[in-house]
Motif scaffolding. Structure first.
Motif, mmCIF file in Angstrom:
data_model
loop_
_atom_site.group_PDB
_atom_site.id
_atom_site.type_symbol
_atom_site.label_atom_id
_atom_site.label_comp_id
_atom_site.label_asym_id
_atom_site.label_seq_id
_atom_site.Cartn_x
_atom_site.Cartn_y
_atom_site.Cartn_z
ATOM 1 N N GLN A 1 4.970 8.910 -2.270
ATOM 2 C CA GLN A 1 5.440 9.384 -0.972
ATOM 3 C C GLN A 1 6.338 8.526 -0.093
ATOM 4 O OE1 GLN A 1 1.810 10.424 0.826
ATOM 5 N NE2 GLN A 1 1.287 12.337 -0.362
ATOM 6 N N GLY A 2 6.205 7.333 -0.592
ATOM 7 C CA GLY A 2 7.510 6.538 0.009
ATOM 8 C C GLY A 2 6.815 5.546 1.092
ATOM 9 N N LEU A 3 5.616 5.651 1.485
ATOM 10 C CA LEU A 3 4.795 4.953 2.490
ATOM 11 C C LEU A 3 5.002 3.255 2.153
ATOM 12 C CD1 LEU A 3 3.121 5.238 5.138
ATOM 13 C CD2 LEU A 3 1.207 4.787 3.643
ATOM 14 N N PHE A 4 4.995 3.034 1.157
ATOM 15 C CA PHE A 4 4.944 1.541 0.656
ATOM 16 C C PHE A 4 6.365 1.300 0.072
ATOM 17 C CE2 PHE A 4 0.285 2.316 0.863
ATOM 18 C CZ PHE A 4 -0.007 1.680 1.767
ATOM 19 N N ARG A 5 7.171 0.555 0.805
ATOM 20 C CA ARG A 5 8.503 0.180 0.220
ATOM 21 C C ARG A 5 8.420 -1.207 -0.636
ATOM 22 N NH1 ARG A 5 12.188 3.122 3.112
ATOM 23 N NH2 ARG A 5 13.888 1.478 2.445
ATOM 24 N N PRO A 6 9.322 -1.248 -1.656
ATOM 25 C CA PRO A 6 9.515 -2.366 -2.429
ATOM 26 C C PRO A 6 9.694 -3.647 -1.750
ATOM 27 C CG PRO A 6 10.971 -0.593 -3.049
ATOM 28 C CD PRO A 6 10.320 -0.092 -2.006
#
Length: 241
Positions: free
Chosen positions: A44-49
């Protein structure tokens, strides 16, 4: 265009949504369930690289022990979603261009085969329709991160046409890994909006019963997406590119 630093700080990360996932664990929480929640949040994109994951904060948000959380981290490290650095902690993995090439190799093998294997129409397309609606509603709100999540759900549903539990499990990890690549795109709307249209066209072709045409369309679609991401990586500061 730049990508996130591989040592980006997660100190200000809003974990309120993650805390809401505590109810999913129930009284018999396991590392596998924790890993499933974190995998979905990555998708879902909550944790970014590049973000460092705080054991204390995430464990507190989910209400699980440090040992359980560490085991979940270990599972996601094996799935190439996280990376552990000695004496520094666990970080969300930063992909390289070679990872993108391999992810799309797997996607073509699985998604195209799932469409190719369809038998007589009407096909079971409820999952694709739901994901398309999710994407269209996100686009109407100008929520392009939500549109990206809906796109992940759409392609999970495409793979789901194979009606294989093992394929579903494989693609959950592959598509969560793909979401890490989306962060390199400097203009999310410019990247995702055309694919929302293509998702609609692909679904329309399947609704007409044209699986062969849908497979051809999907092949071009995946190649265009792969090329765009590779070009974005080449222009970015992603390590290893």
């Amino acid at each position: 265009m730049t990508a996130e630093s591989p040592v980006a700080s997660g100190a200000d990360l809003d974990l309120s949504e993650l805390a809401a996932d505590r109810a999913l664990l129930g009284r018999t929480s396991t590392a596998e369930r924790v890993a499933a929640i974190l995998r979905e949040r990555i998708a879902q994109g909550l944790f970014r690289p590049g973000v460092r994951l705080s054991e204390e904060r995430i464990g507190g948000a989910l209400g699980v022990s440090r040992n359980t959380l560490r085991e979940a981290f270990r599972l996601l490290t094996h799935e190439r979603l996280l990376v552990h650095r000695l004496n520094r902690g666990t970080f969300v993995r930063v992909l390289e261009a070679a990872d993108i090439v391999d992810i799309y190799r797997v996607r073509r093998l699985v998604e195209c085969a799932a469409v190719r294997g369809l038998e007589e129409p009407p096909f079971p397309l409820e999952g694709l329709r739901a994901a398309l609606r999710e994407g269209e509603e996100s686009a109407e709100r100008g929520d392009w991160a939500g549109c990206a999540t809906a796109n992940i759900h759409f392609h999970q549903a495409v793979a789901g046409l194979a009606q294989s539990v093992r394929t579903d499990d494989l693609m959950r990890g592959v598509l969560a890994e793909l979401r890490l690549a989306f962060h390199v795109m400097g203009d999310p709307r410019r990247f995702h909006e055309p694919y929302l249209t293509r998702n609609r066209e692909l679904l329309g072709m399947l609704e007409k019963g044209d699986a062969a045409g849908a497979e051809r369309m999907l092949g071009f679609y995946l190649e265009d997406s792969r090329r765009q991401l590779i070009e974005a990586y080449a222009e970015s500061a992603v390590p290893g590119v």
